[in-house]
Design a protein around this motif. Structure first.
Motif: not given
Length: 82
Positions: A57-77
């Motif tokens: 069953s699904f629990d409606d009390a769960d928090d919704p997923p975030p609208a956006s996710i902040e990703l770290p900047q890629p590092e240059v190798v």
């Protein structure tokens, strides 16, 4: 399932001989197709399931997923191939 003996060979041969082959066209969606009469073995030996505790069953009390996710900047190798 309960263990049981296979029917004798003579009885199996008679069952096979009594079988009427089913024409595959009876399962057609054509307007002139007729539905074949079929019978199935039924059993009143039904058991209630008493094992497992999976809850799908699904629990409606769960928090919704975030609208956006902040990703770290890629590092240059740097490569040593130069």
């Amino acid at each position: 399932m309960e263990e049981r003996e296979a029917p004798p060979l003579e009885q199996r041969e008679q069952l096979i001989a009594d079988m009427v082959p089913i024409d595959p066209s009876v399962y057609s969606v054509g307007p002139n197709a007729s539905i074949p009469e079929e019978s199935f073995d039924e059993s009143d030996d039904v058991r209630s399931w008493e094992g497992g505790s999976t809850d799908f069953s699904f629990d409606d009390a769960d928090d919704p997923p975030p609208a956006s996710i902040e990703l770290p900047q890629p590092e240059v190798v740097e490569s040593d191939d130069n």
